[in-house]
Write a protein that holds these residues in place. Structure first.
Motif, PDB file in Angstrom:
ATOM      1  N   LEU A 239      26.150  22.958  27.895  1.00  0.00           N
ATOM      2  CA  LEU A 239      27.032  24.336  27.883  1.00  0.00           C
ATOM      3  C   LEU A 239      28.500  23.941  27.885  1.00  0.00           C
ATOM      4  O   LEU A 239      29.308  24.712  27.503  1.00  0.00           O
TER       5      LEU A 239
ATOM      6  N   SER B 292      31.440  22.863  26.159  1.00  0.00           N
ATOM      7  CA  SER B 292      32.020  22.989  24.670  1.00  0.00           C
ATOM      8  C   SER B 292      33.568  23.209  24.887  1.00  0.00           C
ATOM      9  O   SER B 292      34.094  23.815  25.592  1.00  0.00           O
TER      10      SER B 292
ATOM     11  N   CYS C 274      34.825  25.250  22.990  1.00  0.00           N
ATOM     12  CA  CYS C 274      35.003  26.645  22.736  1.00  0.00           C
ATOM     13  C   CYS C 274      34.680  27.521  23.696  1.00  0.00           C
ATOM     14  O   CYS C 274      34.571  28.660  23.796  1.00  0.00           O
ATOM     15  N   ASN C 275      34.288  26.845  25.101  1.00  0.00           N
ATOM     16  CA  ASN C 275      33.694  27.657  26.190  1.00  0.00           C
ATOM     17  C   ASN C 275      34.969  27.891  27.347  1.00  0.00           C
ATOM     18  O   ASN C 275      35.853  26.944  27.329  1.00  0.00           O
ATOM     19  N   GLU C 276      34.677  28.631  28.163  1.00  0.00           N
ATOM     20  CA  GLU C 276      35.527  28.719  29.493  1.00  0.00           C
ATOM     21  C   GLU C 276      34.818  29.002  30.633  1.00  0.00           C
ATOM     22  O   GLU C 276      33.761  29.528  30.576  1.00  0.00           O
TER      23      GLU C 276
ATOM     24  N   LYS D 120      31.053  30.707  36.126  1.00  0.00           N
ATOM     25  CA  LYS D 120      30.117  30.514  35.041  1.00  0.00           C
ATOM     26  C   LYS D 120      30.503  29.891  33.639  1.00  0.00           C
ATOM     27  O   LYS D 120      31.781  30.656  33.163  1.00  0.00           O
ATOM     28  N   ILE D 121      29.818  29.102  32.828  1.00  0.00           N
ATOM     29  CA  ILE D 121      30.551  28.771  31.730  1.00  0.00           C
ATOM     30  C   ILE D 121      30.170  29.865  30.557  1.00  0.00           C
ATOM     31  O   ILE D 121      28.962  30.365  30.422  1.00  0.00           O
ATOM     32  N   VAL D 122      31.070  30.345  29.806  1.00  0.00           N
ATOM     33  CA  VAL D 122      30.932  31.409  28.737  1.00  0.00           C
ATOM     34  C   VAL D 122      31.638  31.211  27.486  1.00  0.00           C
ATOM     35  O   VAL D 122      32.910  30.383  27.786  1.00  0.00           O
ATOM     36  N   PRO D 123      31.111  31.816  26.444  1.00  0.00           N
ATOM     37  CA  PRO D 123      31.922  31.306  25.172  1.00  0.00           C
ATOM     38  C   PRO D 123      33.238  32.041  25.362  1.00  0.00           C
ATOM     39  O   PRO D 123      33.442  33.296  25.713  1.00  0.00           O
ATOM     40  N   SER D 124      34.568  31.221  24.725  1.00  0.00           N
ATOM     41  CA  SER D 124      35.713  31.930  25.124  1.00  0.00           C
ATOM     42  C   SER D 124      35.924  33.107  23.973  1.00  0.00           C
ATOM     43  O   SER D 124      35.181  33.111  23.010  1.00  0.00           O
ATOM     44  N   GLU D 125      36.709  34.135  24.428  1.00  0.00           N
ATOM     45  CA  GLU D 125      37.066  35.232  23.494  1.00  0.00           C
ATOM     46  C   GLU D 125      37.994  35.053  22.620  1.00  0.00           C
ATOM     47  O   GLU D 125      38.158  35.705  21.711  1.00  0.00           O
TER      48      GLU D 125
END
Length: 79
Positions: free
Chosen positions: A62, A64, A66-68, A73-78
């Protein structure tokens, strides 16, 4: 009258030259941005490799560039 014509012509040439310089600077800026992004990506991947080498049991799937992290929790960056 002839002097103002010459001044107008020179001003138009200066403006055209300034526009060309502006376009060249925009192109150089885009190239630098792309180059910087490539270097950042390569260095990030190298850092991930080092972590994976040091801690092979970690699941880094997870992780990347491009994530934050949001609320732990690790989530895709907006962005």
């Amino acid at each position: 009258m002839l002097q103002s014509w010459d001044e107008g012509k020179k001003a138009a040439e200066d403006l055209a030259r300034a526009r060309e310089e502006k376009e060249e600077l925009k192109k150089q800026t885009q190239e630098l941005e792309q180059s910087t992004a490539q270097v950042l990506t390569v260095r990030f991947d190298a850092a991930l490799e080092q972590v994976a080498c040091q801690y092979p049991e970690l699941d880094l799937s997870l992780v990347s560039i491009c994530n934050e992290v949001v609320d732990g929790k690790i989530v895709p960056s907006e962005d």
